[in-house]
Design a protein around this motif. Sequence first.
Motif, PDB file in Angstrom:
ATOM      1  N   ALA A   1     -30.205 -37.022  35.990  1.00  0.00           N
ATOM      2  CA  ALA A   1     -31.466 -36.336  36.290  1.00  0.00           C
ATOM      3  C   ALA A   1     -32.486 -37.324  36.851  1.00  0.00           C
ATOM      4  O   ALA A   1     -33.212 -37.005  37.801  1.00  0.00           O
ATOM      5  CB  ALA A   1     -32.006 -35.667  35.026  1.00  0.00           C
ATOM      6  N   MET A   2     -32.539 -38.527  36.292  1.00  0.00           N
ATOM      7  CA  MET A   2     -33.465 -39.547  36.788  1.00  0.00           C
ATOM      8  C   MET A   2     -33.100 -39.949  38.220  1.00  0.00           C
ATOM      9  O   MET A   2     -33.974 -40.110  39.071  1.00  0.00           O
ATOM     10  CB  MET A   2     -33.443 -40.773  35.877  1.00  0.00           C
ATOM     11  CG  MET A   2     -34.443 -41.838  36.262  1.00  0.00           C
ATOM     12  SD  MET A   2     -36.156 -41.318  36.105  1.00  0.00           S
ATOM     13  CE  MET A   2     -36.314 -41.285  34.341  1.00  0.00           C
ATOM     14  N   LEU A   3     -31.812 -40.079  38.489  1.00  0.00           N
ATOM     15  CA  LEU A   3     -31.360 -40.421  39.837  1.00  0.00           C
ATOM     16  C   LEU A   3     -31.756 -39.332  40.825  1.00  0.00           C
ATOM     17  O   LEU A   3     -32.240 -39.628  41.929  1.00  0.00           O
ATOM     18  CB  LEU A   3     -29.847 -40.629  39.847  1.00  0.00           C
ATOM     19  CG  LEU A   3     -29.226 -40.942  41.201  1.00  0.00           C
ATOM     20  CD1 LEU A   3     -29.736 -42.279  41.738  1.00  0.00           C
ATOM     21  CD2 LEU A   3     -27.717 -40.968  41.088  1.00  0.00           C
ATOM     22  N   GLN A   4     -31.580 -38.087  40.441  1.00  0.00           N
ATOM     23  CA  GLN A   4     -31.968 -36.989  41.320  1.00  0.00           C
ATOM     24  C   GLN A   4     -33.475 -36.996  41.559  1.00  0.00           C
ATOM     25  O   GLN A   4     -33.925 -36.724  42.673  1.00  0.00           O
ATOM     26  CB  GLN A   4     -31.525 -35.652  40.733  1.00  0.00           C
ATOM     27  CG  GLN A   4     -30.030 -35.441  40.790  1.00  0.00           C
ATOM     28  CD  GLN A   4     -29.585 -34.172  40.094  1.00  0.00           C
ATOM     29  OE1 GLN A   4     -30.346 -33.532  39.382  1.00  0.00           O
ATOM     30  NE2 GLN A   4     -28.331 -33.807  40.307  1.00  0.00           N
ATOM     31  N   THR A   5     -34.251 -37.322  40.535  1.00  0.00           N
ATOM     32  CA  THR A   5     -35.703 -37.414  40.692  1.00  0.00           C
ATOM     33  C   THR A   5     -36.063 -38.507  41.679  1.00  0.00           C
ATOM     34  O   THR A   5     -36.896 -38.304  42.578  1.00  0.00           O
ATOM     35  CB  THR A   5     -36.370 -37.688  39.325  1.00  0.00           C
ATOM     36  OG1 THR A   5     -36.053 -36.621  38.427  1.00  0.00           O
ATOM     37  CG2 THR A   5     -37.874 -37.812  39.462  1.00  0.00           C
TER      38      THR A   5
ATOM     39  N   VAL B   1     -23.163 -40.628  24.780  1.00  0.00           N
ATOM     40  CA  VAL B   1     -22.899 -41.140  26.132  1.00  0.00           C
ATOM     41  C   VAL B   1     -23.113 -40.029  27.167  1.00  0.00           C
ATOM     42  O   VAL B   1     -23.728 -40.252  28.216  1.00  0.00           O
ATOM     43  CB  VAL B   1     -21.471 -41.717  26.229  1.00  0.00           C
ATOM     44  CG1 VAL B   1     -21.073 -41.988  27.665  1.00  0.00           C
ATOM     45  CG2 VAL B   1     -21.360 -42.986  25.403  1.00  0.00           C
ATOM     46  N   GLU B   2     -22.631 -38.836  26.859  1.00  0.00           N
ATOM     47  CA  GLU B   2     -22.804 -37.711  27.780  1.00  0.00           C
ATOM     48  C   GLU B   2     -24.287 -37.398  27.984  1.00  0.00           C
ATOM     49  O   GLU B   2     -24.739 -37.173  29.108  1.00  0.00           O
ATOM     50  CB  GLU B   2     -22.082 -36.479  27.240  1.00  0.00           C
ATOM     51  CG  GLU B   2     -22.186 -35.270  28.154  1.00  0.00           C
ATOM     52  CD  GLU B   2     -21.500 -34.042  27.564  1.00  0.00           C
ATOM     53  OE1 GLU B   2     -21.186 -33.138  28.359  1.00  0.00           O
ATOM     54  OE2 GLU B   2     -21.300 -33.979  26.341  1.00  0.00           O
ATOM     55  N   GLU B   3     -25.035 -37.416  26.902  1.00  0.00           N
ATOM     56  CA  GLU B   3     -26.477 -37.158  26.990  1.00  0.00           C
ATOM     57  C   GLU B   3     -27.164 -38.212  27.859  1.00  0.00           C
ATOM     58  O   GLU B   3     -27.997 -37.891  28.712  1.00  0.00           O
ATOM     59  CB  GLU B   3     -27.074 -37.148  25.579  1.00  0.00           C
ATOM     60  CG  GLU B   3     -28.545 -36.818  25.532  1.00  0.00           C
ATOM     61  CD  GLU B   3     -29.067 -36.784  24.103  1.00  0.00           C
ATOM     62  OE1 GLU B   3     -30.240 -37.107  23.915  1.00  0.00           O
ATOM     63  OE2 GLU B   3     -28.298 -36.439  23.185  1.00  0.00           O
ATOM     64  N   ARG B   4     -26.814 -39.481  27.667  1.00  0.00           N
ATOM     65  CA  ARG B   4     -27.401 -40.550  28.483  1.00  0.00           C
ATOM     66  C   ARG B   4     -27.009 -40.414  29.941  1.00  0.00           C
ATOM     67  O   ARG B   4     -27.835 -40.613  30.849  1.00  0.00           O
ATOM     68  CB  ARG B   4     -26.968 -41.908  27.936  1.00  0.00           C
ATOM     69  CG  ARG B   4     -27.668 -42.263  26.628  1.00  0.00           C
ATOM     70  CD  ARG B   4     -27.267 -43.591  26.032  1.00  0.00           C
ATOM     71  NE  ARG B   4     -26.853 -44.598  26.968  1.00  0.00           N
ATOM     72  CZ  ARG B   4     -25.875 -45.478  26.737  1.00  0.00           C
ATOM     73  NH1 ARG B   4     -25.218 -45.439  25.608  1.00  0.00           N
ATOM     74  NH2 ARG B   4     -25.567 -46.378  27.630  1.00  0.00           N
ATOM     75  N   LEU B   5     -25.747 -40.076  30.198  1.00  0.00           N
ATOM     76  CA  LEU B   5     -25.297 -39.902  31.584  1.00  0.00           C
ATOM     77  C   LEU B   5     -26.037 -38.752  32.261  1.00  0.00           C
ATOM     78  O   LEU B   5     -26.446 -38.865  33.421  1.00  0.00           O
ATOM     79  CB  LEU B   5     -23.794 -39.665  31.636  1.00  0.00           C
ATOM     80  CG  LEU B   5     -22.918 -40.893  31.400  1.00  0.00           C
ATOM     81  CD1 LEU B   5     -21.451 -40.490  31.326  1.00  0.00           C
ATOM     82  CD2 LEU B   5     -23.122 -41.917  32.490  1.00  0.00           C
ATOM     83  N   LEU B   6     -26.212 -37.652  31.543  1.00  0.00           N
ATOM     84  CA  LEU B   6     -26.940 -36.524  32.116  1.00  0.00           C
ATOM     85  C   LEU B   6     -28.403 -36.891  32.364  1.00  0.00           C
ATOM     86  O   LEU B   6     -28.982 -36.507  33.387  1.00  0.00           O
ATOM     87  CB  LEU B   6     -26.837 -35.304  31.198  1.00  0.00           C
ATOM     88  CG  LEU B   6     -25.459 -34.661  31.119  1.00  0.00           C
ATOM     89  CD1 LEU B   6     -25.435 -33.545  30.074  1.00  0.00           C
ATOM     90  CD2 LEU B   6     -25.034 -34.120  32.470  1.00  0.00           C
ATOM     91  N   GLY B   7     -28.990 -37.653  31.445  1.00  0.00           N
ATOM     92  CA  GLY B   7     -30.370 -38.116  31.635  1.00  0.00           C
ATOM     93  C   GLY B   7     -30.487 -39.039  32.834  1.00  0.00           C
ATOM     94  O   GLY B   7     -31.416 -38.925  33.640  1.00  0.00           O
TER      95      GLY B   7
END
Length: 128
Positions: free
Chosen positions: A58-62, A49-55
């Motif tokens: 990052a996608m949101l920031q992009t 879940v943490e990995e997906r949230l961080l991904g």
Amino acid sequence: MGMQRWLGLLVGVGVVVTTGCSMPSDEARARLAALEAEAEQMDAVLDNVEERLLGNQAMLQTWQELGRRHQEVTQLHCQTSDAHMLARLKHYEKMEERVRQSRRRSSVAAVDTVLTSGKVPKRQRGAN
């Protein structure tokens, strides 16, 4: 004093038994192993879940960066397109004026040949 010794011994045994110095039962060990396995599974799930949230972060920031850049490009385009469109309009107006002048010249030339004395110009005599 004898009574106090028995009382001290009973308290000591009670403390030893209640503090967990005795060996846990097989059932308690199995339950502890199951809880530890469940904790490991929960850690793996939480890591996922943490990995997906961080991904996703990052996608949101992009996407936010792309939106910001798009906004800048749109503003730049609006600033430059006005001048460009005005230049194109001037160009088209010049082209339309040339077409009008060309049509006037050709219509005047056509009228000149018609308004002559009725004689065919020398150029056209040899063509007949």
